[in-house]
Design an enzyme around this catalytic site. Structure first.
Site, PDB file in Angstrom:
ATOM      1  NE  ARG A  79      -4.064  -2.074   1.856  1.00 29.68           N
ATOM      2  CZ  ARG A  79      -5.073  -2.355   2.656  1.00 29.68           C
ATOM      3  NH1 ARG A  79      -5.156  -1.768   3.837  1.00 29.68           N
ATOM      4  NH2 ARG A  79      -5.998  -3.213   2.296  1.00 29.68           N
ATOM      5  CE  LYS A 241     -20.390 -16.754   8.563  1.00 27.47           C
ATOM      6  NZ  LYS A 241     -20.659 -15.948   9.783  1.00 27.47           N
ATOM      7  N   GLY A 398      -9.022  -9.121  -0.431  1.00 23.52           N
ATOM      8  CA  GLY A 398      -7.715  -9.437   0.124  1.00 23.52           C
ATOM      9  C   GLY A 398      -7.274 -10.872  -0.082  1.00 23.52           C
ATOM     10  N   GLY A 421     -13.036  -3.933   0.440  1.00 23.42           N
ATOM     11  CA  GLY A 421     -14.361  -3.486   0.833  1.00 23.42           C
ATOM     12  C   GLY A 421     -14.947  -2.499  -0.137  1.00 23.42           C
TER      13      GLY A 421
END
Length: 441
Positions: A79, A241, A398, A421
């Site tokens: 990053r 999920k 990620g 996200g």
């Protein structure tokens, strides 16, 4: 196929990055019948500013320096390196550049373990010059350092989340953060889905407000793919999920021609088809939801690819006994932890003619060698169609990024997203506040 929730090794704040990719894609994908939903996001970038808008100007740039740390040692500087091109550009134009960022989730004010000090040192090494670390992000110390700086100097402000007002997007805090500066650049795609003082609040005070090169590239690939990506288009959605990916799955079914489903969510879909799943992860509360997704895809004539064979184990362990079984023959007491070889071959055939592919999530517990073949096999397929067919391959999330890095194939992909996200929320079709706040073209 339940993968641990770490997306970047020992990452202090995985949820921040993981949530940005899905937001962009879903926002532009949902309700594709509306013309407005398919409009490209067009924001000014630092490249659109004239030289006299930068020379001698005091620039506040929001970067994503939320790096994983082992004590004071940075274990992955991706990053930081990703932020360098925009900082170098500002330097070359004679700007005085002050970098701000968050790191982790400090609870009650300053915490030494969340200091950006190690980032200042590493950034200085990459830039080949001293990066002055300021012990605060607002106040007299910042103002004095900025006033004393010369053209081309780079300053790093301390963690913005040392103030609770940052995440509350407090107006007074935003005023203090913006006070010493002339203009604002946002290059933190991984935080663009948050309406915080450093991502959204300061844009009400400073002008111009533009994107950096990294954020612009993310929008070019992610928004470009979902609004005008070349067909056939495929999406690969993994994860544990259905509940966490249902919004993006619905959006992708609308937009893509083929959807490959992997990870723990597979077993909820298998149960929805009436199959036994042993002790594999499954969300009984979302079986009807899975049925609805399958029915929607069939109605729209879209292909949803579920595994045809599974690597099962008698325990969630690197020492577990394993076997490969067809999906309709998972034994009682065994759990699925990876795709089998027939599934990887099926995926190779399905992706062979695709021109655009978006991957978000692994196919199995790739962190354990016994269960990494499904994920790494799929990564190999994407690398091959990028090189041989000219397909545009976008990796977001990620775990997907980590899998590409571990397999040595990251450099073969068209684009590796820095914002898990934000990427997810873009995929879902949500508006990213940090992007919406920037100046339009």
């Amino acid at each position: 196929i339940l993968s641990p929730s770490y997306h970047f090794s020992n990452h202090p704040d995985t949820g921040e990055s993981e949530s940005c990719l899905l937001k962009i894609i879903s926002n532009t994908m949902g309700n594709t019948a509306k013309k407005e939903e398919n409009k490209r996001i067009m924001k000014k970038s630092v490249k659109d500013l004239a030289d006299d808008e930068l020379k001698g100007k005091k620039v506040l740039i929001r970067c994503d320096l939320n790096v994983p740390l082992d004590g004071k040692t940075i274990t992955d500087d991706t990053r930081i390196r990703s932020s360098i091109p925009t900082i170098e550009y500002l330097k070359s134009k004679g700007a005085i550049t002050a970098v701000c960022s968050h790191l982790g989730r400090p609870k009650n004010g300053p915490e030494d373990k969340f200091s950006l000090g190690p980032c200042a040192e590493r950034m200085g090494e990459i830039l080949g010059q001293k990066v002055e670390m300021i012990s605060d992000c607002i106040g007299d110390d910042v103002a004095k350092a900025v006033d004393a700086a010369s053209e081309g100097d780079v300053i790093l402000l301390e963690n913005t989340r040392f103030y609770k007002e940052e995440t509350k997007n407090d107006d007074d805090f935003a005023q203090k953060l913006a006070a010493p500066f002339d203009l604002y650049v946002n290059d933190a795609f991984g935080s663009a889905h948050r309406a915080h003082a450093s991502t959204e609040g300061v844009t009400k005070i400073l002008s111009p407000c533009v994107s950096g090169f990294l954020l612009a590239k993310e929008l070019e690939y992610l928004d470009g793919a979902v609004t005008s990506g070349e067909k056939p288009m495929a999406a690969i959605v993994g994860g544990s999920k259905v509940s966490s990916k249902i919004t993006v799955l619905n959006a992708l079914v609308d937009k893509c021609d083929k959807i490959i489903i992997g990870g723990g969510m597979v077993f909820t879909f298998l149960k929805a088809k009436g199959l036994g799943v042993g002790t594999s992860l499954a969300e009984d509360d979302f079986i009807e939801t899975a049925k609805e997704v399958l029915a929607k895809a069939e109605k729209l004539g879209k292909d949803i690819l579920l595994p045809v064979d599974i690597v099962v184990a008698d325990a969630f362990s690197a020492e577990a006994n394993t076997q490969i079984v067809n999906v309709d023959n998972i034994p009682d007491g065994w759990m699925g932890l990876d795709n089998g070889p027939k599934t990887t071959e099926q995926q190779k055939e399905a992706l062979a003619d695709c021109k655009t592919v978006i991957m978000n999530g692994p196919m199995g517990v790739f962190e354990i060698e016994k269960f990494n073949k499904g994920t790494f096999g799929l990564v190999d397929i994407l690398a091959n169609i990028t090189k041989e067919n000219g397909a545009v391959t976008i990796i977001g999330g990620g775990d997907s990024v980590a899998a590409c890095e571990q397999s040595g194939k990251a450099g073969d992909m068209s684009h590796i997203s820095t914002g898990g996200g934000a990427s997810l929320e873009l995929l879902e079709g949500k508006t990213l506040p940090g992007v919406a706040a920037l100046d339009d073209m």
